[in-house]
Scaffold this motif. Sequence first.
Motif: not given
Length: 77
Positions: A6-8, A21-23, A61-67
Amino acid sequence: MAAHIPSPMPAQDDLVTLKAVTALLRKSPYPLSHSTLKRLIAYYRIPRKRIGKADYVHFSDVLVAQRRWAARECRKS
């Protein structure tokens, strides 16, 4: 059979700066540069909050986009 992941859901307190985020993702298997992160934010229309001079995004949101980005990159090669 593939497992469903499931998406967080974004939490109220998971706002982080773009630099943070980049770090945080630097040691992941698919790290993002600052410029790639900005492109993903624009492409996936991730909402940004401006607090002071820094832009904040929800880390989930960034984790979903990264995936999604990593899956697309794997399909290319």
